[in-house]
Scaffold this active site. Structure first.
Site, PDB file in Angstrom:
ATOM      1  N   ASP A   1      -1.747  -1.013   5.826  1.00 32.74           N
ATOM      2  CA  ASP A   1      -2.028  -0.587   7.201  1.00 32.74           C
ATOM      3  C   ASP A   1      -3.519  -0.404   7.470  1.00 32.74           C
ATOM      4  OD1 ASP A   1      -2.122   1.736   5.532  1.00 32.74           O
ATOM      5  OD2 ASP A   1      -1.928   3.002   7.311  1.00 32.74           O
TER       6      ASP A   1
ATOM      7  N   ASP B   1       0.049   5.081   1.133  1.00 34.02           N
ATOM      8  CA  ASP B   1      -0.072   5.980   2.286  1.00 34.02           C
ATOM      9  C   ASP B   1      -0.045   5.204   3.602  1.00 34.02           C
ATOM     10  OD1 ASP B   1      -0.935   8.777   1.039  1.00 34.02           O
ATOM     11  OD2 ASP B   1      -1.987   7.202  -0.058  1.00 34.02           O
TER      12      ASP B   1
ATOM     13  N   ASP C   1       0.876  -1.163   0.000  1.00 33.99           N
ATOM     14  CA  ASP C   1       0.000   0.000   0.000  1.00 33.99           C
ATOM     15  C   ASP C   1       0.922   1.225   0.000  1.00 33.99           C
ATOM     16  OD1 ASP C   1      -2.308   1.637   0.399  1.00 33.99           O
ATOM     17  OD2 ASP C   1      -1.846   1.687   2.540  1.00 33.99           O
TER      18      ASP C   1
END
Length: 217
Positions: free
Chosen positions: A167, A10, A8
């Site tokens: 996250d 960000d 991922d």
């Protein structure tokens, strides 16, 4: 043996919270509202404009002003999104190790390509990614596995030989549905009370270098 790692963007590869929360606070200022503390806004940085507007204005998609407010936010963000972008602590060492071991790595994000591409292309480390799948490159963003499957095809590596690290619960759901090794980054933008253990991730790490122990699976 794992043959590739997908990330991922960000909160996993880059720390974009300063730009995102900063843009949100600029918008709040336009409405004569005080800035929200950075640490209050930071956990919402993985949720895009919708999550940030929820944090900053308590607005959701049912609000008749929502679409206009999103556009106002994006107009501010586009001026600052690629300023002083820093990788999350420990990411540079992880990427350098993957490169040394000749393990492919790529990026699958829900961020729009108009933001993701300039960040990745101009970053001295990230510009060497093997692939970038942005949120608008697919019909359905995460938690749909579509972007991950597209990355697997581009890399010519079967999903079961790929780790996906993110996250957010959506990242774990997408990885599991793509039959990849799902890994949660607890160092990312988790909200207070978030329990990565409840997301169904196969593995949870507290810092990027922890990933290296799973490459020999």
């Amino acid at each position: 043996m794992m043959k590739a790692v997908l990330f991922d963007l960000d909160g996993t590869l880059i720390d974009s919270a300063p730009q995102l929360v900063g843009a949100l606070n600029q918008l709040r200022k336009q409405y004569d509202l005080p800035p929200i503390p950075f640490l209050v806004g930071r956990p919402f940085a993985s949720h895009g404009a919708a999550g940030l507007l929820k944090a900053g204005f308590n607005m959701d998609k049912n609000d008749p002003l929502f679409d206009a407010r999103v556009q106002e936010f994006l107009d501010i963000y586009k001026e600052v999104f690629n300023q002083n972008i820093q990788c999350m602590e420990g990411i540079e060492e992880l990427i350098n190790t993957l490169n040394l071991r000749k393990i492919s790595w790529g990026i699958v994000t829900n961020k729009a390509r108009k933001f993701a591409q300039p960040i990745v292309s101009s970053h001295p480390l990230l510009k060497h990614t093997s692939c970038l799948i942005a949120g608008d490159d697919v019909k359905l963003p995460k938690p749909s596995p579509e972007g991950l499957m597209k990355a697997s095809q581009l890399l010519s590596i079967k999903p079961s030989d790929i780790i996906y690290l993110g996250d957010d619960k959506r990242d774990v759901m997408a990885a599991n549905d793509a039959s990849m090794v799902s890994m949660a980054a607890r160092y990312g933008y988790l909200e207070a009370g978030d329990d990565a253990k409840s997301w169904g991730a196969q593995h949870i790490i507290d810092k990027p270098s922890d990933l290296l122990a799973y490459l020999s699976l």
